[in-house]
Design an enzyme around this catalytic site. Sequence first.
Site, PDB file in Angstrom:
ATOM      1  N   GLU A   1      -9.313  -5.717  -4.117  1.00  0.00           N
ATOM      2  CA  GLU A   1      -8.823  -4.677  -3.485  1.00  0.00           C
ATOM      3  C   GLU A   1      -9.960  -3.926  -2.760  1.00  0.00           C
ATOM      4  O   GLU A   1     -10.034  -3.529  -1.547  1.00  0.00           O
ATOM      5  CB  GLU A   1      -7.839  -3.701  -4.065  1.00  0.00           C
ATOM      6  CG  GLU A   1      -6.277  -4.379  -4.624  1.00  0.00           C
ATOM      7  CD  GLU A   1      -5.435  -4.174  -4.093  1.00  0.00           C
ATOM      8  OE1 GLU A   1      -5.347  -3.872  -2.745  1.00  0.00           O
ATOM      9  OE2 GLU A   1      -4.206  -4.560  -4.613  1.00  0.00           O
TER      10      GLU A   1
ATOM     11  N   HIS B   1      -7.869  -5.882  -0.119  1.00  0.00           N
ATOM     12  CA  HIS B   1      -6.614  -5.023   0.172  1.00  0.00           C
ATOM     13  C   HIS B   1      -6.129  -5.421   1.330  1.00  0.00           C
ATOM     14  O   HIS B   1      -7.024  -5.643   2.501  1.00  0.00           O
ATOM     15  CB  HIS B   1      -7.123  -3.624   0.210  1.00  0.00           C
ATOM     16  CG  HIS B   1      -6.048  -2.787   0.352  1.00  0.00           C
ATOM     17  ND1 HIS B   1      -4.875  -2.409  -0.599  1.00  0.00           N
ATOM     18  CD2 HIS B   1      -5.482  -1.874   1.474  1.00  0.00           C
ATOM     19  CE1 HIS B   1      -3.976  -1.585  -0.225  1.00  0.00           C
ATOM     20  NE2 HIS B   1      -4.332  -1.241   1.011  1.00  0.00           N
TER      21      HIS B   1
ATOM     22  N   SER C   1       0.667  -1.244  -0.036  1.00  0.00           N
ATOM     23  CA  SER C   1       0.037  -0.008   0.032  1.00  0.00           C
ATOM     24  C   SER C   1       0.949   1.260   0.115  1.00  0.00           C
ATOM     25  O   SER C   1       1.760   1.545  -0.855  1.00  0.00           O
ATOM     26  CB  SER C   1      -0.875   0.185   1.397  1.00  0.00           C
ATOM     27  OG  SER C   1      -2.121   0.554   0.800  1.00  0.00           O
TER      28      SER C   1
END
Length: 540
Positions: free
Chosen positions: A347, A451, A227
Amino acid sequence: MKHNGKFTKTVSTLIATVCLAMTLPAQAQAQAQAQAQAQGTLEVTTSAGPVSGTEINGISSWLGLPYAAPPVGKLRWQPPQPVVPWTTVLKANALAASCAQNADLGEFARAGGNEDCLYLNVYRPAEMHNSDKKLPVFVWIHGGGLQVGQGGDYDPSKLVKEGKSVVVTLNYRLGVFGFLSNPGLDSEGHEAGNYGLMDQQSALRWVKNNISAFGGDPSNVTIAGESSGGNSVMAHIAAPGSAGLFQHVVAMSGSGIMSRHPAFGAPRPLDVAREMGTKFARAVGCDAGDADCLRAVPTKRILDVQPAFALNEFIIDGKTLPVHPADAYKSGKINPVTLINGTTRDEGRFFVALPELLTGKALQESDYPEWIEQQYGKTLKTKVLAEYPLKNYDNPSEAFAAAATDSMFSCPARALNRSLADKIPVYAYEFSDRTAPSYIGATSFPLLAAHTFELSYVFPGFHGGSDIHVSLTPAQEKLSQKMVSYFSTMAKMSGSEQNWPRYSPKADNFMTFSLPEARMISGHFARIHHCEFWDQQGLY
């Protein structure tokens, strides 16, 4: 903006608040500290002085090693400075404080820390204590939207034991302490703006100069992150000051750095960041250009004011980050490395889940157009609604999640791969285990490969800041072993034994980490993620 009272925050606000990585409680390290009866003190001499570590459960560790001077007082909003050397052995058996931060990510973050936080941790297999063999080095740069987290939040045991690597985790300045442009600070004659990125560079220089003493090979360094950590490692590919500090990169869900302002997650032009920094100065009671006043503001006051001024992304400052990284990738003005770049299959489901968990109410059909407009603006609203019609999905949550996945992660990652494939070795992947364990609570729709859900496959037990126990099935453990093997042996990526061909724009080939086993898939990714559509919308 209203959503008929159903949601307390807009989706874009939530994404801006929580996006680009979560944090993991340091259970493994805390347990190690509680067992501090080490089997011996492992003394190592660094460039600044001698340090001693501990050996527990087959891992030798050195915790809380200073890599730069405390950025406090006159050193606040200065590039990282050298540590003051010492001669007495420093006991490196406890994690240092996290960098100053709020609980901006709700249950996924912990408020606290302080400005004296520029420390790192080193781990290696205990069995290598008396070996002359130099091991691959894996440097982990944590995520957290450049606002929260710390290096000690991640359990490195699998990378150390199974990956046979020396693992380094680190802290870097966060929020406005780490990313701030301001007329007074910018005019002082030093590199300015991306202080947190400079901290990361300082830690990487420490690794280059010292890791050999810990059994690591300074010519075989992989930097990795997820990320905003993934954004960070991609920024280092484009940053001149990072040249020569690493040879390999693993970027996990980090392709948001391809986005263009004003799209969410895009690197900020200098004038935009400076305007924000000017407003921040006034908010804490200083004249816009008064650097001395800014450095005198108490830490707590800055944290109280920070939420309205945190950038959540890097600044294109002309020096530390000279140009937009996407332009650097396109021109080839980069630090040549071997790159593994990937995303997760679903995600966006993570970000749609959060407002549902906060409010107890799922996204309603009547709110779907508003969410799309909030995220993409009026200009793109009609196009996006036509591309992701509700009739094609089981519910509005899954429809919005699909658009977010494709526009913010999957298609920018593919564009990044295509931009770099003729310049450096690129290996593309998608984490697609849609049975991955969740740590964020039950929702009205399946979270699948959302995610951050791949992190427990690399760092055992990853569960953010929640109390939910996370474990892998035997089949998932095998997939985990494959991922760890690839990520910890980047120097072998070109070898036939790896069975992972380089990314080819023509083949559009991705390693798919899914059950029952990882496999290569070609000509599929762009179709399922609507990349032909997103490539034309100007977001990246």
